[in-house]
Scaffold this motif. Structure first.
Motif, mmCIF file in Angstrom:
data_model
loop_
_atom_site.group_PDB
_atom_site.id
_atom_site.type_symbol
_atom_site.label_atom_id
_atom_site.label_comp_id
_atom_site.label_asym_id
_atom_site.label_seq_id
_atom_site.Cartn_x
_atom_site.Cartn_y
_atom_site.Cartn_z
ATOM 1 N N MET A 137 1.136 -1.146 0.210
ATOM 2 C CA MET A 137 0.859 -0.229 0.547
ATOM 3 C C MET A 137 0.793 0.945 0.228
ATOM 4 N N ALA A 138 0.431 2.189 -0.874
ATOM 5 C CA ALA A 138 1.197 3.309 -0.915
ATOM 6 C C ALA A 138 1.109 4.096 0.654
ATOM 7 N N GLU A 139 2.311 5.188 0.746
ATOM 8 C CA GLU A 139 2.270 5.633 1.736
ATOM 9 C C GLU A 139 2.147 7.191 1.606
ATOM 10 N N GLY A 140 1.636 8.133 1.856
ATOM 11 C CA GLY A 140 1.763 9.566 1.691
ATOM 12 C C GLY A 140 3.599 9.916 3.056
ATOM 13 N N LEU A 141 3.878 10.409 2.513
ATOM 14 C CA LEU A 141 5.095 11.095 3.596
ATOM 15 C C LEU A 141 5.610 12.854 3.809
ATOM 16 N N SER A 142 5.666 13.579 4.660
ATOM 17 C CA SER A 142 6.006 14.827 5.413
ATOM 18 C C SER A 142 7.451 14.231 6.031
ATOM 19 N N LEU A 143 8.429 16.045 5.243
ATOM 20 C CA LEU A 143 9.276 16.045 6.102
ATOM 21 C C LEU A 143 9.397 17.309 6.758
ATOM 22 N N LYS A 144 9.414 17.931 7.847
ATOM 23 C CA LYS A 144 9.231 19.031 8.350
ATOM 24 C C LYS A 144 10.122 19.784 8.963
ATOM 25 N N ASN A 145 10.823 21.079 8.506
ATOM 26 C CA ASN A 145 11.697 21.255 8.859
ATOM 27 C C ASN A 145 13.263 20.714 9.069
ATOM 28 N N ILE A 146 13.414 19.490 8.027
ATOM 29 C CA ILE A 146 14.691 19.019 8.258
ATOM 30 C C ILE A 146 16.088 19.353 8.175
ATOM 31 N N THR A 147 17.079 19.485 9.284
ATOM 32 C CA THR A 147 18.361 19.641 8.999
ATOM 33 C C THR A 147 19.065 19.262 9.779
ATOM 34 N N LYS A 148 20.731 18.645 8.914
ATOM 35 C CA LYS A 148 21.537 17.928 8.949
ATOM 36 C C LYS A 148 22.333 18.606 9.119
ATOM 37 N N ARG A 149 23.509 18.610 9.957
ATOM 38 C CA ARG A 149 24.575 18.770 10.122
ATOM 39 C C ARG A 149 25.958 17.791 9.961
ATOM 40 N N PHE A 150 26.809 17.732 9.328
ATOM 41 C CA PHE A 150 28.172 16.783 9.508
ATOM 42 C C PHE A 150 29.252 18.055 9.717
ATOM 43 N N GLY A 151 29.707 18.008 10.732
ATOM 44 C CA GLY A 151 30.683 19.154 11.876
ATOM 45 C C GLY A 151 30.154 20.222 11.754
ATOM 46 N N ASN A 152 30.847 21.307 11.000
ATOM 47 C CA ASN A 152 30.486 22.651 10.620
ATOM 48 C C ASN A 152 29.876 22.629 9.872
ATOM 49 N N PHE A 153 29.533 21.661 8.770
ATOM 50 C CA PHE A 153 28.682 21.778 7.269
ATOM 51 C C PHE A 153 27.734 21.075 7.091
ATOM 52 N N THR A 154 26.730 22.400 7.535
ATOM 53 C CA THR A 154 25.076 22.285 6.744
ATOM 54 C C THR A 154 24.919 21.470 5.892
ATOM 55 N N ALA A 155 24.785 19.926 5.555
ATOM 56 C CA ALA A 155 23.576 19.672 4.388
ATOM 57 C C ALA A 155 22.820 19.909 3.987
ATOM 58 N N LEU A 156 21.621 19.540 5.273
ATOM 59 C CA LEU A 156 20.492 20.029 4.607
ATOM 60 C C LEU A 156 20.183 21.177 5.872
ATOM 61 N N ASN A 157 19.349 22.009 4.825
ATOM 62 C CA ASN A 157 18.683 23.817 5.798
ATOM 63 C C ASN A 157 17.146 23.657 6.068
#
Ligand SMILES: Nc1ncnc2c1ncn2[C@@H]1O[C@H](COP(=O)(O)OP(=O)(O)OP(=O)(O)O)[C@@H](O)[C@H]1O
Ligand SMILES: [Mg+2]
Length: 355
Positions: free
Chosen positions: A1-21
């Protein structure tokens, strides 16, 4: 069955580097969504967060009405299909496909039927006893695909699955992927940096740059109405020159540009931006032959520097004033290099974009 998906304000940092803002978007059940963007913009990182292999520093992942942040990968019912296929070299096709069923503790009595069904879906019937090295690249890709769908995921994640295939095979397999996804009614998130693949395969394209979303639209809108210079340049080919708006009347604009003074009709004009660019797609530029009326179209006078026969079009690389202009015109025109020429561009085909 298909499912919907929501991303809310995802932030990902590697050390000082922000990969997702602060990435946020919603995907409907059964939708085919492509993440498109240059190398390093965060596409794979985003897929890994959706699958649960990476934890975001901030933000929430939702599948349907369930928050998934604390749900481990094997309980998320997603499947991932990679560029490198990640097949086991010493296992047969059958065993490679069955692997996911064993991981999920599906009762052994169901394995054969499920694997055979998955193999039939991707046209691999008859090859179950081969090893990966006995298969072509396209067949290996199909094994990887069968291995993803055999577990009946709700969400299928693809990370550049076709980048090892040659151009013709890519076109063929991408249609097969699309058909399979529709048939199974699965939600799909597909990563590519190939813009023509994204246009061809997607319901929705999410265009990314430097860890942020720039535009989320259907393929036609993203191509015809890019929101910025970056997108116009990244998706398709575009003549892009800086411009200044000198007059406005409703959605009609007079703009000063290196191509001269032009009229543009653009209802999506970005009012809040300081820096503007004109965008003209090469296929919207038409040569005006002697005596032919141009009507209301803009006229750009130039010299053809290079004339390249492409088979399906004739591509002219011209100079208008001091600026290069590329035009893709009817393939049967004979327009020599060095020809002085007038080009017509309809008002409605000129976009004014933010820098
Ligand atoms: N584990 C990690 N540690 C440190 N930096 C990382 C890590 N994983 C990714 N990055 C960095 O985060 C950024 C985004 O990486 P990501 O793999 O998501 O890019 P991508 O959009 O998938 O690129 P490509 O098209 O080249 O696959 C890159 O600058 C990358 O170097
Ligand atoms: Mg990647």
């Amino acid at each position: 069955m298909a499912e919907g998906l929501s991303l809310k304000n995802i932030t990902k940092r590697f050390g000082n580097f922000t990969a997702l803002n602060h990435v946020s978007f919603d995907i409907k059940p059964g939708e085919f969504v492509t993440l498109l963007g240059p190398s390093g913009c965060g596409k794979t990182t985003l897929l890994r967060i959706i699958a649960g292999f990476l934890e975001p520093d901030e933000g929430e992942v939702w599948f349907g009405d369930q928050k998934m942040n604390d749900v481990p990968p094997h309980k998320r019912n997603t499947a991932m299909c990679f560029q490198s296929y990640a097949l086991f070299p010493h296992k047969t096709v059958y065993e490679n496909i069955r692997f996911g069923l064993r991981m999920r503790k599906v009762p052994a009595s169901q394995h054969r039927a499920l694997v055979e069904e998955a193999m039939a879906m991707v046209n691999l019937t008859g090859l179950e006893n081969r090893k990966p090295y006995e298969l072509s690249g396209g067949q290996q890709q199909r094994v990887a695909l069968a291995r993803s769908v055999v577990v009946r995921p709700n969400i299928l994640l693809f990370d550049e699955p076709l980048s090892n295939l040659d151009a013709k095979l890519r076109e063929k397999v991408r249609v097969e992927i699309r058909d399979l996804q529709r048939k199974l009614g699965i939600t799909a998130i597909y990563v590519t940096h190939d813009q023509s693949e994204a246009l061809a395969i997607s319901d929705t394209i999410i265009s990314m740059n430097q860890g942020a979303i720039i535009q989320k639209s259907d393929p036609r809108t993203i191509y015809d109405r890019p929101v910025s210079k970056f997108i116009a340049d990244f998706i398709g080919t575009a003549n892009l020159v800086p411009c200044t708006v000198t007059r406005q009347q409703g959605s009609l604009f007079q703009v000063q540009s290196p191509y001269g003074m032009l009229l543009a009709e653009d209802k999506d004009f970005p009012h809040d931006s300081g820096e503007y660019y004109l965008c003209i797609r090469p296929e919207d530029v038409r040569p005006v032959l002697d005596g032919e009326p141009a009507g209301e179209d803009n006229i750009l006078e130039g010299v053809v520097k290079n004339s390249i026969y492409m088979g399906n079009t004739l591509d002219l690389f011209a100079r208008v004033q001091t600026e290069p202009l590329r035009a893709s015109v009817w393939k049967d025109y004979h327009i020599e290099e060095g020809t002085r020429i007038r080009f017509a561009v309809p008002r409605s085909k000129i976009r004014i974009l933010e820098g």
